[in-house]
Design an enzyme around this catalytic site. Structure first.
Site, PDB file in Angstrom:
ATOM      1  N   SER A 242       7.240  -5.987   4.120  1.00 57.58           N
ATOM      2  CA  SER A 242       5.818  -5.942   4.033  1.00 57.58           C
ATOM      3  C   SER A 242       5.286  -4.469   4.090  1.00 57.58           C
ATOM      4  O   SER A 242       3.975  -4.381   3.731  1.00 57.58           O
ATOM      5  CB  SER A 242       4.991  -6.856   5.074  1.00 57.58           C
TER       6      SER A 242
ATOM      7  N   HIS B 197       6.173 -10.007  -2.027  1.00 50.45           N
ATOM      8  CA  HIS B 197       5.628 -10.161  -0.294  1.00 50.45           C
ATOM      9  C   HIS B 197       4.966 -11.409  -0.182  1.00 50.45           C
ATOM     10  O   HIS B 197       3.884 -11.309  -0.742  1.00 50.45           O
ATOM     11  CB  HIS B 197       5.020  -8.623   0.052  1.00 50.45           C
TER      12      HIS B 197
ATOM     13  N   GLU C 162       2.198 -10.754  -3.369  1.00 48.75           N
ATOM     14  CA  GLU C 162       2.124  -9.356  -3.593  1.00 48.75           C
ATOM     15  C   GLU C 162       3.492  -8.864  -4.205  1.00 48.75           C
ATOM     16  O   GLU C 162       4.405  -8.998  -3.931  1.00 48.75           O
ATOM     17  CB  GLU C 162       1.818  -8.292  -2.378  1.00 48.75           C
TER      18      GLU C 162
ATOM     19  N   ASN D 196      -1.086  -4.524   3.402  1.00 50.40           N
ATOM     20  CA  ASN D 196      -0.839  -3.829   4.604  1.00 50.40           C
ATOM     21  C   ASN D 196      -1.512  -2.454   4.830  1.00 50.40           C
ATOM     22  O   ASN D 196      -2.016  -2.140   5.813  1.00 50.40           O
ATOM     23  CB  ASN D 196       0.434  -3.843   4.935  1.00 50.40           C
TER      24      ASN D 196
END
Ligand SMILES: C[C@H](O)CC(=O)SCCNC(=O)CCNC(=O)[C@H](O)C(C)(C)COP(=O)(O)OP(=O)(O)OC[C@H]1O[C@@H](n2cnc3c(N)ncnc32)[C@H](O)[C@@H]1OP(=O)(O)O
Length: 742
Positions: free
Chosen positions: A417, A438, A450, A488
């Protein structure tokens, strides 16, 4: 068998092509062709079964063009003049032949016909509320009259379609036939109505399915309360219920007029603009310049290996299995492997319990899962997804092992991540087939994937993963490689600014409450508890290391960890949890906040407080410093909800701007989708960039600038934001060419 056509006409309109052909039985067949979903447009011919009104035309209407143009400028022209007084009141019966989709305006036209024949797999629904409007072509009046109030409310408020078979049971459809008999049956049905062998029904004036007034009111009030509870920030579900009620209380024509008036108002609402933006932005994520425009075809991925059977690995395995992929799950020892396989089974069993999967299908699905302890079964897999803990050297070792065991065409994906993919693949020569996949926890439930691409990842590999993403029903967003990628990176300041706020004296639970009220599924502190402090610190450390200049250094979480508070799993985090995992505020928290403040030398600054929250206190004597400090938490509690929201989200906007300016995201709209699907940002606010643009780049800049003077670098607006604000330009405007990292 169809009778021979005796005449046919083709109409070409901006909205596609319509053909009318009249057979020797005298029945006219109107076919409307407007790929891809046969959407309706006002310049086009009416009467096609379709994905509904052309949503792309909403944009023009938002900019001021009325929905009713030309001859249709009369209020309710389509729903009253065309559908009710022309189609439904005609002396010729009309029958809808529905195959595939009949959604929104498409179903509304079908309901104005005198009967509906469908295939068992047809999908019928009124999903307008998902776009922030209500049905506008009479759907609010006709659906309750066909299926009863409770079911009609459910269909409209959830925007979920029903299949042909269920529609038949409900009374929405008169007959179900195989696709190849659809037209023939509809033709015969029309003749039967004409010759009175079948009833001639005008749906608008049907009353047999409507509940008596008292009962109807109870159902409506129940729906109102439920909608308010489920979507407290949304007004249009309440409007929809009011419009339905108007038709029941004052008659269907009054209902049609109210439907028209309310539709026009809702069409121009921020909610509608935001939801329409999300609709197209979500579909736009599949278009990646330089990748999806090369004519590459996705390769056939059949077998996928997953490394790590933890929460993520087992969730990913579940998602793949549910879409028919063969899955190999690898763990380091039998105990972990049993745990991973058990988690997959329990995910599938939960789908069976919820009625989403049959036991038989579950058994079949599980036969596609194989648990292993070594790499031998990796030789014939098409893709590997590594989902082990976030440890760089472990991942590096795994990727060099994969290079040895997997075939040269195998895609090597990591579910990291945060960690830079170039670092992960450093010890390999396979950079062109290394990619980030992800997923978000729980991976078989959360809708976002992602896809992270380095400068060396081949476009073919991206196209392959986009295809897998679509097949497992995820919305894939392709982003560039960096620490934290897009989601993130946006998440990091979200927690950081929350920590900053409480250390400056804001009440932690009030911060969470304000953020939940704004529309997030939970506040930043409740989320930290859910994710677990261990994961939060491990991910956070990547940011602290890579972006130290904009890291707010707080000791709050480490201090709590020392006392074995680790979040929800330890029953204690920012909240305390009972046996049923219900969270309650914990007065003990104050102690940790004070200690964290002491350790980092952060103090509550009275000057700042009085500056941002002007209020007057009258003292009889000059207060001591201690008395003043005692007042401060009380004063800060006065921080407005608006300020809490902006102080938490403007740093997120700031980071999203950096991500965009660096070319990590190719389109601002991709960040909107990443925020909505990865962070839970409310879709009815249009996504993070869309929301910020509504407030204006100048405003966002000026507030961040103000806070950066008070609280330091953490809030400093980035160069891109400063430049957009200086120009008074939107943040989401396309970037200059050549900037993208993709
Ligand atoms: C007055 C009336 O009451 C008002 C209305 O009718 S409002 C419209 C109500 N209808 C809807 O909300 C349905 C919206 N569409 C959908 O839910 C889905 O697109 C669907 C179920 C029809 C098809 O889904 P799926 O097969 O996965 O294809 P999907 O990728 O979504 O759509 C295919 C293409 O059609 C477009 N499209 C779908 N429905 C559309 C519509 N109603 N208007 C314009 N374009 C539409 C999509 O944007 C997409 O375009 P792209 O290929 O250029 O990206």
């Amino acid at each position: 068998m169809l009778k021979t056509e005796v005449s046919s006409t083709t109409l070409h309109t901006m909205g596609g092509t319509s053909t009318i052909s009249v057979g020797s039985d005298g029945v006219a067949i109107i076919t409307i062709i407007n790929p891809p979903v046969n959407s309706l447009s006002l310049d086009g011919a009416k009467g096609k079964f379709s994905g509904g009104f052309d949503i792309s035309a909403f944009g023009g209407m938002h900019e001021g063009k009325a929905m009713s143009t030309g001859p249709s400028s009369k209020p309710g022209y389509v729903s009253i003049d065309i559908l009710s007084d022309t189609l439904e009141a005609a002396r010729k019966p009309s029958v809808a032949a529905i195959d595939g989709l009949a959604l929104g305006g498409g179903l509304e036209i079908a309901m104005a016909c005198h009967a509906r024949i469908a295939t068992s797999t047809a999908q019928l629904g009124l999903p307008e509320l998902q776009l922030g409007v209500i049905p506008g072509f009479g759907g609010t009046q006709r659906l309750p009259r066909l299926v009863g109030l409770a079911k009609a409310l459910e269909m409209m408020l959830t925007s979920k379609p029903v299949r042909g078979l269920e529609a038949h049971t409900l009374g929405l459809v008169d007959e179900i036939v195989p696709g190849d008999q659809l037209l023939q049956t509809a033709r015969k049905y029309a003749l039967d109505i004409l010759e009175r062998r079948k009833p001639w029904i005008s749906t608008l004036y049907k009353t047999d399915k409507l509940e008596p007034l008292g009962e109807a009111r109870e159902i409506l009030n129940f729906a109102r309360a439920q909608a308010r509870r489920q979507a407290p920030n949304l007004h249009h579900p309440q409007v929809c219920i009011n419009v339905i009620e108007e038709g029941i209380v004052s008659g269907p024509r009054a209902g049609l007029i109210k439907e028209y008036e309310e539709f026009q108002i809702l069409l121009h609402s921020d909610t509608c603009k935001s939801l329409v933006h999300i609709f197209f932005a979500q579909r736009g994520t599949m278009r990646v310049p330089g990748v999806t425009d090369r004519g590459l075809k996705p390769r056939n991925i059949k077998k996928v290996a997953i490394l790590g059977g933890g929460l993520m690995g087992s969730g990913i395995a579940t998602a793949l299995l549910l879409s028919g992929y063969q899955v190999v799950l690898k763990e380091v020892n039998q105990k972990f492997l049993d745990g991973g396989l058990g988690r997959v089974k329990s995910n599938l069993s939960s789908s069976v319990r919820k009625g989403k999967l049959t036991q038989e299908k579950m058994d079949k699905t599980l036969s596609n899962l194989k648990g292993v302890l070594d790499y031998e079964s990796f030789r014939d897999v098409d893709m590997v997804i590594e989902a082990v803990i976030e440890n760089v050297s472990l991942k590096q070792q795994i990727f060099s092992d994969l290079e040895k065991y997997c075939s040269p065409h195998c895609i090597l994906a990591s579910n990291t991540s945060t960690i830079d993919l170039n670092l992960i693949g450093e010890k390999t020569k396979s950079h062109d087939r290394i990619i980030g996949a992800h997923f978000f926890s729980p991976a078989h439930v959360m809708p976002l994937l992602e896809i992270v691409r380095t400068q060396n990842t081949s476009p073919q590999v991206v196209v392959d993963l986009l295809d897998v993403g679509k097949k497992i029903r995820k919305t894939p967003v392709v982003v560039g490689n960096c620490t934290g990628f897009a989601v993130n990176r946006m998440f990091f300041p979200y927690t950081q600014s929350a920590l900053l706020l409480v250390e400056r004296g804001a009440d932690l639970y009030r911060v969470d409450k304000a953020i939940t009220k704004f529309g997030m599924p939970m506040g930043p502190f409740r989320l930290c508890d859910l994710v677990g402090f261990g994961v939060a610190v491990a991910t956070g450390s990547q940011f602290v290391f890579n972006f130290p200049e904009r890291t707010y250094k707080s000791m709050l979480i480490p201090l709590m960890q020392e006392d074995k508070r680790a979040g929800e799993t330890s029953r204690k985090g920012f909240y305390v949890y009972n046996d049923k995992r219900k969270a309650s505020p914990d007065p003990e928290i104050k102690k940790y906040i004070e200690k964290a403040r002491e350790m980092t030398g952060v103090s509550i600054d009275p000057k700042v407080i009085t500056h941002s929250i002007p209020f007057i206190i009258q003292f009889n004597s000059i207060p001591s410093n201690n008395q003043l400090m005692d007042l401060i938490p009380f004063q800060l509690e006065k921080i407005s909800e608006k300020d809490i929201i902006e102080m938490i989200f403007f740093p997120v906007v700031n980071e999203a701007c950096r991500v965009y300016a660096e070319g990590i995201a190719v389109k601002a709209a991709d960040l909107d989708i990443a925020g909505v699907m990865g962070m839970g940002f409310p879709p009815y606010r249009g996504g993070i960039m869309f929301w910020a643009d509504k407030l204006g780049s100048k405003y966002v800049y000026s507030r961040l600038e103000e806070w950066s003077k008070m609280y330091g670098e953490f809030f400093k607006p980035c160069a891109y934001l400063a430049q957009r604000a200086a120009l008074g330009a939107p943040l989401s405007a396309p970037l200059d060419q050549g900037k993208s990292r993709l």
